[in-house]
Structures are given as structure tokens and as C-alpha cells.
Design a protein around this motif. Structure first.
Motif, PDB file in Angstrom:
ATOM      1  N   THR A 121       0.848  -1.189   0.000  1.00 47.98           N
ATOM      2  CA  THR A 121       0.000   0.000   0.000  1.00 47.98           C
ATOM      3  C   THR A 121       0.884   1.240   0.000  1.00 47.98           C
ATOM      4  O   THR A 121       2.096   1.149   0.207  1.00 47.98           O
ATOM      5  CB  THR A 121      -0.879   0.033   1.267  1.00 47.98           C
ATOM      6  N   TYR A 145      -3.165   5.451   2.500  1.00 47.24           N
ATOM      7  CA  TYR A 145      -3.639   4.806   3.737  1.00 47.24           C
ATOM      8  C   TYR A 145      -2.636   5.024   4.862  1.00 47.24           C
ATOM      9  O   TYR A 145      -1.862   4.132   5.194  1.00 47.24           O
ATOM     10  CB  TYR A 145      -3.848   3.302   3.497  1.00 47.24           C
ATOM     11  N   SER A 178     -11.299   2.300  -2.040  1.00 45.40           N
ATOM     12  CA  SER A 178     -11.808   2.290  -0.672  1.00 45.40           C
ATOM     13  C   SER A 178     -13.091   1.474  -0.577  1.00 45.40           C
ATOM     14  O   SER A 178     -13.371   0.867   0.444  1.00 45.40           O
ATOM     15  CB  SER A 178     -12.021   3.719  -0.184  1.00 45.40           C
TER      16      SER A 178
END
Ligand code: FAD
Length: 712
Positions: free
Chosen positions: A437, A442, A520
Motif C-alpha cells: 500500500t 492509507y 476504498s
């Protein structure tokens, strides 16, 4: 401190300020260890040297300037490992930095005579790089080798090179120090390989079964355990592994909440890939795309129980115990291992501190002989740890990853005391995982992806097991045991086993298949898929990451990551997507991504996410190959095939457009194959010779334009 130059005598000081005690049998033994292997080998050398009347002054390289000054030494043996992408272990950084100083004169080490054993893993491109560059630097500074360096390879077993190297080292030191050779000391040729006939873990065949054997020296016992029946100990409050720092740790160990564990592959896939998402909010852990975190995992409770039962210690499993050093032991520098709490329980010790799955070292086999009553068992253990049985050791213990529990299952007359295992087993190591990620997207969570390792029973392994960490992480989701007993005969596979539990409530299938972390919406879908809010796992951030994308977004990227190797590349792309979203006017260089898997419909990880990156122009070109799908004969099967197809473009990207190359995933074959493919491509499109190309790629590596993040 002002003391005489030791290089004029092989001396040792008795104590500060006192007259130096001159020992003509002394040599300095230095180790630079990351995971403890170099240290263990150095200790072995020290013991063998002592047995031959030599005195090894042994120190960690981190003690440079405090305990030794290399430029004042006369006879030095170095054992040094290589970590990451060819870097020195953390403990050797200061020493290496010191010797690298450009201000050092070329005769700086002219009084030094040395030899060096480098440890590495040939699965990685820069095999033994730290040892080799150190050796080169020592020569540049006029140090003289008194015995040739050795390069031990963890891919085939360090002992294959280390053992004969050590065996010949002792006479070489003796000779250098001008001491008389004893009758048993004479140099023998290194590295002779012999053919193996057949045999098994339990049985040998001639000539081994008829040979006289040379076995390692029995190392003196040095630990004792006292059970404290009337006391209590709260093991939940004990720090992990006695609070001993973890190699490569760039943060303290923190408990991170698991948010979801998703299956990314179809049930029919040969390998099961899982994506674990954890919350790092409030943990203090930060990361960049390309970084890895380490997971500190426990041993499976079933195996701990089985081991304690086998040792006859089940009823003592939770009794507080004190581990201490036997008074008057002959073991040099005897101490309770730092990762073992002196006061704990057997349960705690075997669950969190010791690695009893690792193939037993020869010193442990030697020690086990002492506690084995059956003569045939004893003989076989003797063979397996002997010099003559080196091939059997590799074939029947090391290669099949036979652990101490397997061994005790086979050698039923062997009944070691628990102290024997505490003395010989290594520390349980954390497992690193590349983050997939971007923290820009995030900041409070991260995800990593892995294949669940399956290790069937058979070849000496008495039960089916999953990879320690991957099996544990998978089990967190399903609550399923990773251990299942082999059927009688030992060779049956786990699926047939009466103990195996396969109904894991796998939520795989269309909804989890191909979900990435990219959106998301998908994240919340994953959360609904499996909510694990109260499960926490110990993790820490890692140092030595050399796998970050350039800050300059205009630099083109060539990303190569088949299978789970795509993970950190997804992090890169997420980061670029985020930057593009925030600053749409900034120009981004081309990004070519080479991905490969077996089947389009079974194990194409992050398919939707990758295709979405193409749609949003974050990825310029996505080249995907499927190795096992039915497809035309000329269809690309591996990432290398696609690289060849686009060879001309790759050459232009690298040579004319200054592209950076990132290779990630399997170190065993893929990274080397990709390397060779680049050589072929440059030979074909540029007409360069192999030497020119290797020079070019060496330069690219130095300029950090060719980077690898590979693992076995
Ligand atoms: P272990 O219990 O360690 O078992 C694996 C070992 O078992 C193998 O090395 C092999 O010796 C043995 N073995 C396996 N199969 C067999 C067999 N059939 N017969 C006999 N022996 C066998 N992994 C990922 O999946 N994703 C990542 O992103 C990732 N990133 C990494 C980053 C770094 C910097 C490093 C160093 C490693 C990374 N790894 C990654 C590898 C990862 O750390 C673990 O090594 C891997 O997940 C296996 O761990 P385990 O504890 O489940 O298996």
C-alpha cells in the motif's frame, strides 16, 4: 589507552593497566552477524581452535575500537554475513565504514594477516557481497591473506563450504603462528563432493554405514533448569523474546490490529494467496511504498504440545522455571541466550523464543547422541553429524527441512533434557513482508500479501505443516490448526490425513477474487468480508530498505513482479495515482509493468486494480503472462517472454530515457532469469558483449537504477 602494538607479538592483555600477557597462540576472531549464523560459526571456530591449543580472542565487529583495533592486529579471522541487497549486517556497519574511509593510507593494514569466511545466499544477485567487498578493501589496504577466503552459500547449506574451510583453517593458523602441528592437523583439500547412493533419515548404506566417522567435538553442557513449583510467573507480561532486539528492526515491536484477511486466489489455485490488512494507527509505525514490515509469529501450539510430550515434560509445561548457567561449566563465555527469559515456562519458551522447526545443526545431532540408548539410532545420528555423512545430512535433514520434532519422532530412543534444546536451538526469527500500500493513501493502515506455504509430510517430515508465519496468519482467520499428522508410513499428503482439518470456512470466490486494496469501496467490502477487530499481531518496521521509487516522477519505471512479487509495485502505483490525483498537471514518466501467474482466472492477483491503473494512465503498459493456461504456442508464458517481446522498448527506456528497473518476488529463479533476459535483450538489440552488459548493469545497480526486492 596507550598500549604496545600487538602486531609485533600475538599478545593479549590480562587486565587494564597490567603487563600484557603475551600469548603466542592467540588470534583475533571477529564476526558480523545479522541473524546469528556468523556468530555461531565463529563460536564453532573458537571451540575447534581451543581444542587444538589455540586461543581465539572472539568479538563482534560492533566492538571495533572498544575491544580491538584492526590496524594493530597481526592474525585475524573474520566471519561475516551479507544482508538485504548485499549490505553488511547492522553489527558490522561501523567497522566497514571505518575501513572504507578514503583518507586511509594504502599501507594502513600492512601488518595484518587475515582470512575471511563470507556467508551469503546465491539465490540473491550480490552473493556474499559484503564479504567480497570487505576482502577487496583489506587487500587494498595491504593486509595479507594467510589462508584463502571461503564463500559459504545458505542456498545449498552453509556447512558445505564452512566445514571443510574451518577444518583447514585450524592448521593454517597453527602454521602461521609458527606453532607445532599436532598429529591430527594437516590441511586437506576443500570441497570434495561425493555421490550419494540411497538411504533415508533413519538408514544409511555403504560406504557410509561401514565408515569410521569423524564427528564434531561435543560442546560442554552449560545450562540448567530449576522448576519453581511454589512460584508464579505471568508469561503474558514477559517482553517478546526477553526484550532482545530483533535484527533489522527500525521500530519497537508493536501490536497491530488485523482489519481483514482476504483470499486473493480461486479455490482451485495451486497456491493460496492471502492479503492481510492491519491498522497501524497509534503504533508509531510509518512506511513508504516499497518498505517491508516484519511479523513476529509463534510456533504452532500443537507442535509445542507434541514436543513437550515427547520430552516427557507435559506436566511441567506451565510451571515457572529458572534457567541458569551451570557453575564451573567448561563452555567458554557461557550465558543464558539473550532471547530466552531466565525465568519463564516451557510453554512460553517453545512458543515464542526457540525455532524447533529449523533443521538441527550438527552440534545438536552430536549432543543428541549422548541421550540416545539404541545403538543403531546412535550410530545413525553419529553418521548424520559426521564429516563423512555430509551428503546424507544435506539430503535427509537440510534439504527436506527436517526439524527436531521430526527427528525425535524417528529416533524414538533419543531422550534429551530440555537444556540440550535450549543450548542448541536458534532464536525464532520474524518473517518480513513487503507492504503493498501507499501511506499517502492509507496512512493508518497497511496491507501485505503472501502465499500460504504448504510443506507435506514425507522425506523424514513426520507431519504435514504450513509455513510457520503464513500458516499462523491464515489460521488467525479460520481458527484452523496448521498441523496434521502423517498417516502411518509418513509419506501421505495432508489432505488424506485423519487429523487434517480443511473446513476453514474459506470466503474465497468471486467476491474476494481479484480484489485489491486499490479502492476504498473494496476495502470496506473486505472489512465486511471478515472482521477481525480484536486480533492483534506483533510487527515491527524494518531497516535497510532499498526499494523506494525515485522522487522524480518523470523518470520512467520498468516494474517486474510476478506472483506475490507484485505487492510492493502496487504500493508504488497507488502512490503515483495519489500524486497524480493531487497534482494532475505534473508530468509522469512511462510505467511498464510485467506481471505473471499461472492462470488468468485463478491466481491473477490485483487484476481489477492493475487494469484500473491502466485506465487511469498510471500504468502505460501492462504486460501479463499466464504460464499454465491453454493458449497459442507463441503466447508469452513468463515475464521473461514478455520482456523479450518488448526488448527494443526496454532498451530504449533504460538507455535513452533513463528508466529505473524494479524486480520483485522469487529469488530462487525469477530474479536470475530476469537478469539473464536483460543480458539477452541488450545483446540482441545493441550488439553488446556479455562483459559490456554486465558492466552496464553493474553501473545501473550502483546508480540505484536496477533494484531488487527478492526472497526465497
Ligand atoms: P517457513 O516456516 O519459514 O517455511 C518456509 C521454508 O520451508 C522454505 O524456506 C523451505 O526451506 C521450507 N519448505 C517449503 N516448502 C517445502 C517443501 N515442500 N519441502 C521441504 N521444505 C519446504 N513473502 C511473501 O509471500 N510476500 C512478501 O511480500 C514477502 N516479502 C518479503 C520481503 C523480504 C525483505 C524478505 C526477506 C522476505 C519476504 N517474504 C515475502 C518471504 C517471507 O518473509 C517468508 O519467508 C515466507 O512467507 C515464508 O514464511 P513462513 O514462516 O510461512 O514459512
Amino acid at each position: 589507552m596507550n598500549y604496545p602494538n600487538e602486531s609485533f607479538f600475538h599478545g593479549q592483555r590480562s587486565s587494564e593497566g597490567a603487563m600484557p600477557v603475551i600469548l603466542n597462540n592467540r588470534f583475533l576472531l571477529l564476526y558480523g552477524s545479522q541473524t546469528g549464523q556468523a556468530k555461531a560459526i565463529a563460536e564453532d571456530i573458537a571451540e575447534k581452535a581451543e581444542a587444538k591449543g589455540l586461543h581465539a580472542d572472539i568479538h563482534c565487529l560492533s566492538q571495533t575500537e572498544k575491544k580491538f583495533k584492526i590496524e594493530r592486529e597481526s592474525c585475524v579471522v573474520l566471519v561475516i554475513s551479507t544482508t538485504g541487497d548485499g549490505e553488511p549486517p547492522d553489527t558490522a556497519l561501523k567497522f566497514v565504514r571505518h575501513l572504507k574511509k578514503k583518507t586511509l593510507k594504502s599501507d594502513y593494514l600492512s601488518t595484518l594477516n587475515y582470512t575471511l569466511l563470507g556467508l551469503g545466499d546465491s539465490n540473491y544477485t550480490n552473493f556474499c557481497n559484503c564479504g567480497k567487498t570487505l576482502n577487496q578493501r583489506l587487500l587494498e589496504l595491504s593486509a595479507k591473506p594467510f589462508y584463502p577466503p571461503g564463500w559459504a552459500d545458505d542456498a545449498v547449506g552453509l556447512e558445505v563450504v564452512a566445514e571443510p574451510w574451518i577444518e583447514n583453517l585450524i592448521p593454517a593458523i597453527t602454521h602461521f603462528l609458527k606453532l607445532p602441528l599436532d598429529n591430527n592437523q594437516s590441511a586437506r583439500s576443500i570441497g570434495c563432493k561425493k555421490e550419494r547412493d540411497t538411504g533415508s533419515l533413519m538408514n544409511s548404506v555403504p560406504p557410509l554405514s561401514e565408515s569410521s566417522l569423524t564427528v564434531p567435538i561435543l560442546s560442554p553442557e552449560y545450562l540448567k533448569v530449576d522448576f519453581l513449583d511454589t512460584e508464579t510467573v505471568n508469561v503474558d507480561e514477559l517482553p517478546l523474546q526477553n526484550g532482545c532486539s530483533f535484527p533489522s528492526a527500525a521500530s519497537p515491536v508493536v501490536m497491530a490490529t488485523v482489519q481483514s484477511i482476504c483470499t486473493l486466489t480461486a479455490p482451485s489455485s495451486v497456491k493460496k494467496a492471502l492479503a492481510v490488512t492491519i491498522s497501524i494507527a497509534g503504533t508509531g509505525i510509518t512506511y513508504q511504498a516499497g518498505d517491508a514490515i516484519s511479523v513476529v509469529c509463534p510456533n504452532p501450539p500443537e507442535e509445542v504440545e507434541a514436543l513437550l510430550k515427547r520430552l516427557g515434560l507435559q506436566d511441567k509445561a506451565d510451571t515457572p522455571m529458572q534457567i541458569s548457567v551451570i557453575e564451573g561449566t567448561k563452555k567458554k563465555s557461557a550465558a543464558v541466550p539473550k532471547h530466552v527469559p531466565p525465568k519463564c515456562t516451557l510453554h512460553h519458551l517453545f512458543t515464542t523464543c526457540l525455532d524447533f522447526r529449523e533443521p538441527p545443526k550438527k552440534a545438536l545431532l552430536r549432543a543428541l547422541m549422548e541421550y540416545t540408548s539404541d545403538a543403531s539410532h546412535q550410530r545413525r545420528l553419529q553418521e548424520l553429524c559426521s564429516k563423512q555423512g555430509a551428503v546424507d545430512y544435506t539430503c535427509f535433514i537440510r534439504e527436506p527441512s527436517v526439524g527436531v520434532l521430526d527427528l525425535l519422532d524417528c529416533f524414538t530412543s533419543c531422550m534429551p533434557p530440555v537444556t540440550c534444546l535450549i543450548e542448541h536451538l536458534s532464536r525464532l526469527q520474524p518473517r518480513p513482508y513487503s507492504v503493498c500500500t501507499s501511506s499517502r493513501r492509507y496512512p493508518d493502515s497497511l496491507q501485505f500479501v503472501f502465499n500460504v506455504v504448504e510443506i507435506p509430510a514425507g522425506s523424514g517430515r513426520s507431519y504435514h505443516r504450513k509455513g510457520l508465519c503464513t500458516g499462523w496468519l491464515e489460521g488467525l482467520r479460520s481458527g484452523v490448526s496448521a498441523m496434521s499428522k502423517a498417516e502411518d508410513g509418513g509419506d501421505n499428503r495432508s489432505e488424506d490425513s485423519k487429523f487434517s482439518m480443511t473446513g476453514d470456512g474459506d470466503k474465497t470466490g468471486s467476491e474476494a477474487m481479484n480484489t485489491g486494496f486499490g479502492d476504498s469501496e473494496q476495502l470496506s467490502l473486505q472489512m465486511q468480508n471478515l472482521s477481525l477487530n480484536n486480533v492483534k499481531i506483533p510487527i515491527f518496521a524494518r531497516t535497510n530498505q532499498n526499494f523506494h521509487q525515485p522522487d522524480d516522477l518523470t523518470i520512467p519505471l520498468i516494474l517486474i513482479g510476478p506472483g506475490t512479487g507484485v505487492a510492493p509495485l502496487i504500493g508504488f502505483l497507488q502512490e503515483r495515482a495519489e500524486l497524480k490525483r493531487k497534482n494532475p498537471e505534473v508530468h509522469h514518466g512511462e510505467v511498464w509493468l510485467f506481471y505473471g501467474c499461472r492462470h488468468r482466472d485463478r491466481d491473477y492477483l490485483f487484476r481489477d486494480t492493475l487494469e484500473a491503473f491502466v485506465t487511469s494512465s498510471v500504468v502505460t503498459r501492462l504486460c501479463v503472462s499466464f504460464s499454465r493456461d491453454d493458449q497459442p504456442a507463441d503466447a508469452p508464458r513468463y515475464v521473461q517472454d514478455n520482456m523479450r517481446r518488448h526488448g527494443g522498448d526496454l532498451v530504449t527506456l533504460i538507455q535513452d530515457k533513463g528508466a529505473c528497473v524494479y524486480v520483485c518476488g522469487d529469488a530462487r529463479n525469477m530474479a536470475k532469469d530476469v537478469n539473464e533476459t536483460f543480458v539477452d535483450i541488450f545483446a540482441e538489440h545493441k550488439g553488446l558483449t556479455k562483459d559490456d552488459i554486465s558492466g552496464l548493469f553493474m553501473k545501473l545497480r550502483l546508480e540505484k537504477r536496477y533494484r531488487e526486492d527478492v526472497w526465497t
